[in-house]
Write a protein that holds these residues in place. Structure first.
Motif, PDB file in Angstrom:
ATOM      1  N   ILE A 226       0.824  -1.205   0.000  1.00 31.89           N
ATOM      2  CA  ILE A 226       0.000   0.000   0.000  1.00 31.89           C
ATOM      3  C   ILE A 226       0.861   1.260   0.000  1.00 31.89           C
ATOM      4  N   GLY A 227       0.516   2.178  -0.888  1.00 36.78           N
ATOM      5  CA  GLY A 227       1.094   3.513  -0.879  1.00 36.78           C
ATOM      6  C   GLY A 227       0.002   4.466  -0.463  1.00 36.78           C
ATOM      7  N   LEU A 228       0.224   5.193   0.613  1.00 41.63           N
ATOM      8  CA  LEU A 228      -0.840   6.000   1.204  1.00 41.63           C
ATOM      9  C   LEU A 228      -0.406   7.455   1.291  1.00 41.63           C
ATOM     10  N   VAL A 229      -1.101   8.333   0.572  1.00 40.99           N
ATOM     11  CA  VAL A 229      -0.856   9.761   0.736  1.00 40.99           C
ATOM     12  C   VAL A 229      -1.740  10.250   1.863  1.00 40.99           C
ATOM     13  N   THR A 230      -1.154  10.942   2.810  1.00 39.88           N
ATOM     14  CA  THR A 230      -1.998  11.459   3.889  1.00 39.88           C
ATOM     15  C   THR A 230      -1.468  12.799   4.392  1.00 39.88           C
ATOM     16  N   HIS A 231      -2.398  13.606   4.847  1.00 39.34           N
ATOM     17  CA  HIS A 231      -2.022  14.861   5.500  1.00 39.34           C
ATOM     18  C   HIS A 231      -2.029  14.701   7.008  1.00 39.34           C
TER      19      HIS A 231
END
Lengths: 284, 317
Positions: A226-231
């Motif tokens: 999983i590649g997860l972009v998060t702020h």
């Protein structure tokens, strides 16, 4: 948050690449590896020279302020820039597949790399079932048995099965926002991708729905990379094994990968002062 | 961070080995299926794109042919005196279409003055209200769009031109009225669509500042929709400027340079009609020349519409 800089040699419990510098060498455990990747839109280079591995069956969080190229990099992995006018240079490998090789077809890349977007986007004209198996059908799977099994398995994985098993043929848009997002995850999982890209999958959800998705992410990582972009820094620390920190470079226009390492290192003893400032909340 | 804990996940099979096998098998199946069907999918995609290109070509062909033919026939008639002189009596060479140009501009101008304010306000009503009346109005506008223009002509004749009607004789004003009725539904629907592009959030942001509704409409809604309004209105004008049927019943046509809208006037479309139906080459040539002028006028209006709305869009940003 400690300011002390420690050597991170012993801080990679997964036995995986613990280098916390850009330019990590290719690793046999990488499901996705990016080498010298640049993405430009017209004359504007959005992100440059990214060297990053997504470790197989682990969660890698991509964090950093808005506009520093996290999402852009994520979308480069499954060639979504083909249609958005972005130009990608450098090398992206998914397993042994060279994503941007001349004879590589985007459709085949995307059937191996699933994606979940910021806002839940189930196909509004389709039922729950049809949404889940949409990717299978579009990829030419016709067998009813396979479709049914895949749908059930994907909905189980998305922790949605018990909720929807009695109304698989009702419209997907009747589900709540959080449920819709889990449906989108199920839809992405149904084609059994090796890699799942998630672009701020919780940013449109309330905390309870967010908690469910986060739970799901950690669970999914047994089968999927999983590649997860998060702020959300807390989200990154809660669900990710590795963290890549992005920031705008000195020209204030082009994003770059500042530091990469296992999540604990990045958040507790980062090497780069910019990372330390960001994760400790001094900026951003 | 291993991920075996999954409290909420009822119904997850616990035998992870068998599960992994099932996933692996399905993964392989999907891969194969995708690879096998890809050639067909690509082929179908290419065919579909090819058909689209053909469709575009087919729909462009009549346009290109029409413009090319009108230009080649019309340019010959064109000269400075053609644009600045009034027509000569039949049989006498020379003469121009200045009376028709002036007439057309006056008739259209008055039609705009009538149709645009009413149409814009109607559109505002449609955007603001959701009731039954709004639905009926929208439906009426749609029906009016479909009314043949010759029916509008005879309607205007009955109301303004015929014996016992409001004016009682042919006049430019009656033509403007007919064209205004023709333009009205186009203006209404185009303006409504333009105003709907202004996000509801902006209305509410304005209202939440304690601003009066009318002021919100003026400063936020009309301002935001301006590019779309301009485009919609100019397209309505372009549509009306070429109409002939409504004018036949109302304007009559005149070879004199008339500027009083209460008198019969010339109009470009009428000149084409009356000259084009005559067997004499000289008259035919005038008709082609006028057609070319009309074409250029409509084209110019469309270009102006695009440029203005592009510029307004840029300012809005």
């Amino acid at each position: 948050m400690t300011i002390e800089i420690t050597s991170n040699v012993e801080t990679s419990p997964g036995g995986s690449p613990g280098q916390s510098t850009p330019g990590a060498s290719p690793s046999p455990t990488a499901a996705v590896s990016l080498r010298g990747v640049n993405v430009s839109f017209g004359k504007h280079r959005v992100v440059r020279d990214v060297n990053l591995d997504l470790v197989r069956n682990r969660v890698t969080a991509l964090v950093g302020p808005s506009g520093c190229g996290k999402t852009t990099i994520l979308r480069a992995i499954n060639r979504l820039h083909d249609d958005s006018g972005g130009k990608v240079t450098g090398q992206v490998l998914v397993g042994d597949l060279d994503v941007y090789a001349r004879d590589t077809q985007a459709e085949l890349v995307r059937s191996r790399v699933g994606m979940v977007f910021q806002r839940p986007n189930p196909f509004p004209t389709m039922s729950i079932f049809d949404n889940v198996v949409a990717g299978l059908r579009l990829n030419g799977v016709r067998s009813k048995t396979v479709l049914r099994e895949a749908a059930e398995s994907a909905l189980h994985h998305a922790a949605l099965w018990d909720l929807v098993k009695d109304r698989l043929h009702s419209p997907a848009v009747r589900l709540s926002g959080g449920q819709q997002q889990r449906l989108c995850i199920a839809r992405a999982l149904a084609v059994e991708p090796e890699v799942l890209l998630m672009d701020e999958p919780c940013s449109a959800l309330d905390p309870i729905a967010t908690a469910k998705i986060e739970e799901l992410i950690t669970h999914l990582a047994t089968d999927v990379t999983i590649g997860l972009v998060t702020h959300n820094m807390f989200q990154a620390t809660r669900v990710s094994d590795y963290t890549a920190f992005f920031l705008l470079g000195d020209d204030r226009a082009t994003g770059e990968l500042v530091e990469y390492g296992d999540t604990k290192t990045i958040f507790e003893s980062p090497h780069d002062p910019r990372t330390r400032a960001y994760v400790s909340g001094e900026v951003g | 961070m291993s991920a075996t804990v999954f409290p909420g996940g009822a119904g997850i099979p616990s035998d992870s080995g068998a599960l992994a096998d099932a996933i692996g098998a399905r993964r392989e199946l999907v891969r194969q299926s995708a690879r096998r069907s890809l050639g067909r999918r690509r082929l179908v995609g290419r065919i579909a794109i090819g058909l689209c290109v053909v469709a575009v070509a087919i729909s462009l062909a009549p346009l290109v042919a029409l413009v090319a033919y009108t230009t080649s026939r019309g340019v010959k008639a064109l000269s400075w005196s053609f644009l600045t002189h009034i027509p000569t009596p039949p049989g006498i060479p020379g003469g121009g279409i200045s009376s028709a140009i002036v007439g057309s501009l006056i008739i259209i101008g008055l039609a705009v003055v009538m149709a645009v304010p009413i149409g814009t306000m109607c559109a505002l009503f449609l955007v603001e209200r959701r009731g039954r009346l709004a639905g009926a109005l929208r439906f009426a506008a749609d029906v009016l769009t479909g009314v043949p223009s010759i029916a509008l002509g005879i309607f205007a004749y009955a109301v303004l031109v015929g014996p016992g009607s409001l004016i009682g004789h042919f006049s430019g004003l009656a033509g403007s009225f007919a064209l205004a009725v023709l333009m009205l539904p186009i203006v209404v629907r185009a303006s409504e669509a333009a105003m709907r592009t202004v996000p509801r959030d902006l209305w509410e942001a304005g209202l939440a500042l304690g601003v009066r509704r009318s002021r919100v409409v003026r400063s936020v809604v009309l301002r935001g929709a301006l590019p779309g309004l301009v485009t919609g209105n100019l397209l309505a004008v372009a549509r009306a400027v070429g109409e002939t049927a409504p004018l036949l019943f109302t304007v009559l046509g005149s070879t004199l340079l008339a500027t009083n809208p209460l008198q019969p006037m010339g109009a470009l479309s009428l000149t084409i009609y009356s000259n084009g139906t005559q067997p004499y080459p000289a008259a035919q040539e005038i008709a082609w020349g006028t057609a070319f002028v009309l074409l250029v006028l409509v084209l110019a209006l469309s270009v102006v519409a695009r440029v203005v709305s592009a510029r307004l869009n840029r300012q809005a940003r």
